[in-house]
Design an enzyme around this catalytic site. Structure first.
Site, PDB file in Angstrom:
ATOM      1  N   ALA A 158      34.010  32.787  41.475  1.00  0.00           N
ATOM      2  CA  ALA A 158      33.005  31.722  41.427  1.00  0.00           C
ATOM      3  C   ALA A 158      31.895  31.994  42.443  1.00  0.00           C
ATOM      4  O   ALA A 158      30.707  31.833  42.139  1.00  0.00           O
ATOM      5  CB  ALA A 158      33.661  30.371  41.701  1.00  0.00           C
TER       6      ALA A 158
ATOM      7  N   CYS B 103      29.751  44.897  42.588  1.00  0.00           N
ATOM      8  CA  CYS B 103      30.554  43.702  42.308  1.00  0.00           C
ATOM      9  C   CYS B 103      29.929  42.615  41.448  1.00  0.00           C
ATOM     10  O   CYS B 103      30.630  42.048  40.622  1.00  0.00           O
ATOM     11  CB  CYS B 103      31.035  43.111  43.619  1.00  0.00           C
ATOM     12  SG  CYS B 103      32.289  44.167  44.364  1.00  0.00           S
TER      13      CYS B 103
ATOM     14  N   ALA C  14      13.261  37.113  44.609  1.00  0.00           N
ATOM     15  CA  ALA C  14      13.159  37.722  43.276  1.00  0.00           C
ATOM     16  C   ALA C  14      13.078  39.231  43.443  1.00  0.00           C
ATOM     17  O   ALA C  14      12.536  39.741  44.426  1.00  0.00           O
ATOM     18  CB  ALA C  14      11.922  37.193  42.555  1.00  0.00           C
TER      19      ALA C  14
HETATM   20  P1  NAD Z   1      36.254  51.532  46.810  1.00  0.00           P
HETATM   21  O1  NAD Z   1      36.212  52.226  45.507  1.00  0.00           O
HETATM   22  O2  NAD Z   1      35.226  51.847  47.838  1.00  0.00           O
HETATM   23  O3  NAD Z   1      37.669  51.788  47.508  1.00  0.00           O
HETATM   24  C1  NAD Z   1      38.885  51.685  46.849  1.00  0.00           C
HETATM   25  C2  NAD Z   1      39.803  52.815  47.315  1.00  0.00           C
HETATM   26  O4  NAD Z   1      41.117  52.597  46.815  1.00  0.00           O
HETATM   27  C3  NAD Z   1      39.394  54.210  46.828  1.00  0.00           C
HETATM   28  O5  NAD Z   1      39.153  55.035  47.949  1.00  0.00           O
HETATM   29  C4  NAD Z   1      40.601  54.684  46.000  1.00  0.00           C
HETATM   30  O6  NAD Z   1      40.862  56.066  46.158  1.00  0.00           O
HETATM   31  C5  NAD Z   1      41.714  53.857  46.581  1.00  0.00           C
HETATM   32  N1  NAD Z   1      42.873  53.683  45.702  1.00  0.00           N
HETATM   33  C6  NAD Z   1      42.917  53.304  44.402  1.00  0.00           C
HETATM   34  N2  NAD Z   1      44.179  53.204  43.967  1.00  0.00           N
HETATM   35  C7  NAD Z   1      44.977  53.532  45.004  1.00  0.00           C
HETATM   36  C8  NAD Z   1      46.378  53.599  45.201  1.00  0.00           C
HETATM   37  N3  NAD Z   1      47.224  53.270  44.199  1.00  0.00           N
HETATM   38  N4  NAD Z   1      46.856  53.983  46.400  1.00  0.00           N
HETATM   39  C9  NAD Z   1      46.001  54.282  47.403  1.00  0.00           C
HETATM   40  N5  NAD Z   1      44.670  54.217  47.303  1.00  0.00           N
HETATM   41  C10 NAD Z   1      44.145  53.846  46.121  1.00  0.00           C
HETATM   42  O7  NAD Z   1      36.256  49.973  46.486  1.00  0.00           O
HETATM   43  P2  NAD Z   1      35.678  48.781  47.400  1.00  0.00           P
HETATM   44  O8  NAD Z   1      34.205  48.685  47.242  1.00  0.00           O
HETATM   45  O9  NAD Z   1      36.260  48.889  48.760  1.00  0.00           O
HETATM   46  O10 NAD Z   1      36.287  47.529  46.643  1.00  0.00           O
HETATM   47  C11 NAD Z   1      37.680  47.248  46.682  1.00  0.00           C
HETATM   48  C12 NAD Z   1      37.920  45.861  46.114  1.00  0.00           C
HETATM   49  O11 NAD Z   1      37.284  44.891  46.939  1.00  0.00           O
HETATM   50  C13 NAD Z   1      37.352  45.638  44.717  1.00  0.00           C
HETATM   51  O12 NAD Z   1      38.232  44.804  44.005  1.00  0.00           O
HETATM   52  C14 NAD Z   1      36.053  44.911  44.970  1.00  0.00           C
HETATM   53  O13 NAD Z   1      35.707  44.054  43.895  1.00  0.00           O
HETATM   54  C15 NAD Z   1      36.376  44.084  46.181  1.00  0.00           C
HETATM   55  N6  NAD Z   1      35.214  43.755  47.031  1.00  0.00           N
HETATM   56  C16 NAD Z   1      34.273  44.705  47.318  1.00  0.00           C
HETATM   57  C17 NAD Z   1      33.206  44.399  48.169  1.00  0.00           C
HETATM   58  C18 NAD Z   1      32.140  45.408  48.502  1.00  0.00           C
HETATM   59  O14 NAD Z   1      31.172  45.052  49.136  1.00  0.00           O
HETATM   60  N7  NAD Z   1      32.248  46.658  48.109  1.00  0.00           N
HETATM   61  C19 NAD Z   1      33.132  43.140  48.753  1.00  0.00           C
HETATM   62  C20 NAD Z   1      34.129  42.191  48.455  1.00  0.00           C
HETATM   63  C21 NAD Z   1      35.166  42.531  47.598  1.00  0.00           C
HETATM   64  C1  UGA Z   2      27.931  40.626  47.286  1.00  0.00           C
HETATM   65  C2  UGA Z   2      28.159  39.253  47.948  1.00  0.00           C
HETATM   66  O1  UGA Z   2      26.992  38.882  48.672  1.00  0.00           O
HETATM   67  C3  UGA Z   2      29.362  39.295  48.886  1.00  0.00           C
HETATM   68  O2  UGA Z   2      29.609  37.997  49.416  1.00  0.00           O
HETATM   69  C4  UGA Z   2      30.580  39.776  48.110  1.00  0.00           C
HETATM   70  O3  UGA Z   2      31.700  39.905  48.968  1.00  0.00           O
HETATM   71  C5  UGA Z   2      30.275  41.118  47.491  1.00  0.00           C
HETATM   72  O4  UGA Z   2      29.120  41.008  46.626  1.00  0.00           O
HETATM   73  C6  UGA Z   2      31.389  41.653  46.661  1.00  0.00           C
HETATM   74  O5  UGA Z   2      32.214  40.902  46.166  1.00  0.00           O
HETATM   75  O6  UGA Z   2      31.366  42.860  46.501  1.00  0.00           O
HETATM   76  P1  UGA Z   2      26.786  42.923  48.007  1.00  0.00           P
HETATM   77  O7  UGA Z   2      26.805  43.216  46.553  1.00  0.00           O
HETATM   78  O8  UGA Z   2      27.313  43.936  48.939  1.00  0.00           O
HETATM   79  O9  UGA Z   2      27.597  41.558  48.309  1.00  0.00           O
HETATM   80  O10 UGA Z   2      25.283  42.625  48.470  1.00  0.00           O
HETATM   81  P2  UGA Z   2      24.290  41.384  48.245  1.00  0.00           P
HETATM   82  O11 UGA Z   2      23.572  41.162  49.498  1.00  0.00           O
HETATM   83  O12 UGA Z   2      24.966  40.226  47.658  1.00  0.00           O
HETATM   84  O13 UGA Z   2      23.245  41.962  47.199  1.00  0.00           O
HETATM   85  C7  UGA Z   2      23.603  42.208  45.850  1.00  0.00           C
HETATM   86  C8  UGA Z   2      22.359  42.559  45.046  1.00  0.00           C
HETATM   87  O14 UGA Z   2      21.533  41.405  44.891  1.00  0.00           O
HETATM   88  C9  UGA Z   2      21.489  43.618  45.703  1.00  0.00           C
HETATM   89  O15 UGA Z   2      20.999  44.506  44.718  1.00  0.00           O
HETATM   90  C10 UGA Z   2      20.372  42.800  46.312  1.00  0.00           C
HETATM   91  O16 UGA Z   2      19.201  43.529  46.481  1.00  0.00           O
HETATM   92  C11 UGA Z   2      20.213  41.705  45.281  1.00  0.00           C
HETATM   93  N1  UGA Z   2      19.581  40.475  45.828  1.00  0.00           N
HETATM   94  C12 UGA Z   2      20.179  39.782  46.826  1.00  0.00           C
HETATM   95  C13 UGA Z   2      18.388  40.019  45.292  1.00  0.00           C
HETATM   96  O17 UGA Z   2      17.825  40.631  44.367  1.00  0.00           O
HETATM   97  N2  UGA Z   2      17.823  38.870  45.788  1.00  0.00           N
HETATM   98  C14 UGA Z   2      18.396  38.153  46.790  1.00  0.00           C
HETATM   99  O18 UGA Z   2      17.826  37.116  47.198  1.00  0.00           O
HETATM  100  C15 UGA Z   2      19.610  38.626  47.318  1.00  0.00           C
END
Ligand code: NAD
Ligand code: UGA
Length: 467
Positions: free
Chosen positions: A223, A277, A269
């Protein structure tokens, strides 16, 4: 009674696992934190001076904690075995095959992590789902654990979604708006929640640590991202009206943001949102709604994605139109390939889509980005398959530059795709005189001083503004 956690294992050394565990290790010197991954390359990078991700503030924390109570390793089994608490931080990308293809999240990495935990564990463990998952995923994890465990071993599964944003991850982790922990509504469930809360409470105020039932926690993550993405699509829809009418989207955003019910944040914008994500998680929500037989709910949220695609398409259409309806063989310079500033991450970056559309028009693309690895730009990102559909030899159409001035030389247009601070202070007079005339700038980020550029002689077009 709540168990005191001494050993943490984090499965997945990515954008979430790495920074989160670095901050936990920093704030809890008495807890040993082991971050493990299947990828030896990634672990080697975490153990080197060249960390696998660029994130302001991360290097200092890793330097301080690594080898003290923070360890990176490929020995997954040993780390699980020793841990009292296991974070699952593996990736959950959109499925590229089969049922729910292009919409449902792929849960295979979650499942394999859960099976590994069940196989290895000989003592009780709290298993924390930190990856973003569909609602009810914790139930599947629990079933896998309970069907495969050793006799006498007990598991509690918690949901503890991560809300950090890339580029500001360390600050977000040190000063979170809230920490959300979902668990079972049983004495054991409450104890597990307490154990995890006791870790965060070392640096996060108790009133910011929110406990809910498991399903509320899982849904709250989807959400939150859906609401954030929706805000961007909403303001982007306004930008289209602004361009057609002479209203200025920055002024509109400011005016509505002063309403305390709306608030000023996340109303910039842009050329469209990117990142690993937002799209994935909104699609996850759409698919979930469909599976729950709620087609109107699914359609409502799907429109957030549609608007984002429309925004990118609209931006490129404007470029082609302004360049006399043809960009064929013209050099077009892309400033910024990361999906936002202060990260080298290019997953689902709007730049990728824009390059693809421009290549479809046979443009010659030159790219400059201050952080993104050139290889990744050229091979167009292993995380996305968008380019492969064009069926053409991409490298013929793309050149990567180390200098923005070289990248812009003899170009017909500059296209701002990422809001890097350094783009604001480039020598635009020098750039202008090196370009083909008339020289165009398309500002996809409301970043530059448009009046100044027009005075230099540029033809300027910007998102949400009729110049
Ligand atoms: P990522 O791809 O950077 O990292 C995931 C890692 O997990 C990889 O290095 C992969 O090799 C490893 N992996 C996969 N399966 C495995 C296993 N069975 N054993 C050991 N290692 C394993 O992903 P991320 O960006 O860190 O995202 C991870 C999760 O967190 C996702 O569900 C994403 O939606 C969520 N999330 C990401 C962000 C963000 O900003 N990137 C923010 C909030 C939540
Ligand atoms: C986003 C959320 O902000 C985090 O809270 C969440 O944990 C994360 O996704 C996730 O689940 O992975 P992130 O994608 O890293 O984080 O970065 P943001 O700052 O949210 O920006 C996302 C995209 O929206 C970027 O391309 C950014 O340029 C764009 N954006 C952001 C806009 O176009 N306008 C805005 O006002 C803000």
């Amino acid at each position: 009674e709540a168990v005191k956690i001494k050993n943490i294992c984090c499965i997945g050394a990515g954008y979430v696992g790495g920074p989160t565990c670095a901050v936990i290790a920093l704030k809890c010197p008495d807890i040993t934190v082991k971050v493990v991954d299947l990828s030896k390359e990634r672990i080697d990078q975490w153990n080197s001076n060249n960390l696998p991700i660029f994130e302001p503030g991360l290097d200092d924390i890793v330097k301080e904690c690594r080898g003290r109570n923070l360890f990176f390793s490929t020995n997954i089994d040993a780390a699980i075995h020793e841990a009292d608490l296991v974070f699952i931080c593996v990736n959950t990308p959109t499925k590229s095959y089969g049922l729910g293809k292009s919409r449902a999240p792929d849960l295979k990495y979650i499942e394999s992590a859960a099976r590994r935990i069940a196989d290895i564990s000989t003592s009780n463990k709290i298993v924390v789902e930190k990856s973003t998952v569909p609602v009810k995923a914790a139930e599947s994890i629990m079933e896998i654990l309970n069907s495969n465990h050793k006799p006498g071993v007990q598991f509690q599964v918690l949901s503890n979604p991560e809300f950090l944003a890339e580029g500001t991850a360390i600050n977000d982790l040190l000063n979170p708006d809230r920490v959300l922990i979902g668990g079972e509504e049983t004495p054991e469930g409450r104890n597990a929640i307490e154990s995890l809360s006791n870790i965060y409470s070392r640096w996060v105020a108790r009133q910011k640590i929110v406990a809910t039932n498991t399903w509320s926690s899982e849904l709250s993550k989807l959400a939150a991202n859906a609401f954030l993405a929706q805000r961007i699509s909403s303001i982007n829809s306004m930008s289209a009206i602004c361009e057609a009418t002479g209203a200025d989207v920055a002024e509109v955003a400011h005016a509505i943001g002063l309403d305390s019910r709306i608030g000023p944040k996340f109303l910039v914008a842009s050329v469209g949102f990117g990142g690993s994500c937002f799209q994935k998680d909104v699609l996850n929500l759409v698919y979930l709604s469909e599976c729950l037989n709620l087609p109107q709910v699914a359609a409502y949220w799907n429109q957030v994605i549609e608007m984002n695609e429309y925004q990118k398409r609209r931006f490129v259409d404007n470029i082609v139109h302004a360049l006399f309806n043809t960009v064929c063989d013209k050099k077009i310079t892309i400033f910024g390939f990361a999906f936002k500033k202060d990260t080298a991450d290019t997953r689902e970056s709007p730049s990728i889509t824009i390059c693809k559309y421009l290549i479809d028009e046979c443009a010659q693309i030159s790219i400059y980005d201050p952080q993104v690895d050139p290889e990744q730009m050229l091979h167009l990102n292993t995380h996305t398959h968008k380019y492969t559909h064009t069926g053409i030899d991409i490298e013929k159409y793309i050149k990567i530059y180390k200098s923005p001035y070289e990248a812009a030389k003899k170009a017909h247009a500059i296209v701002i795709c990422t809001e890097w601070d350094e783009f604001k202070t480039l020598d635009y007079e020098r750039i202008y005189s090196s370009m083909c005339q008339p020289a165009h700038i398309f500002d996809g980020r409301q970043l530059l001083d448009h009046k100044y550029l027009i005075d230099i002689g540029f033809r300027v077009e910007a998102i949400g503004k009729n110049l």
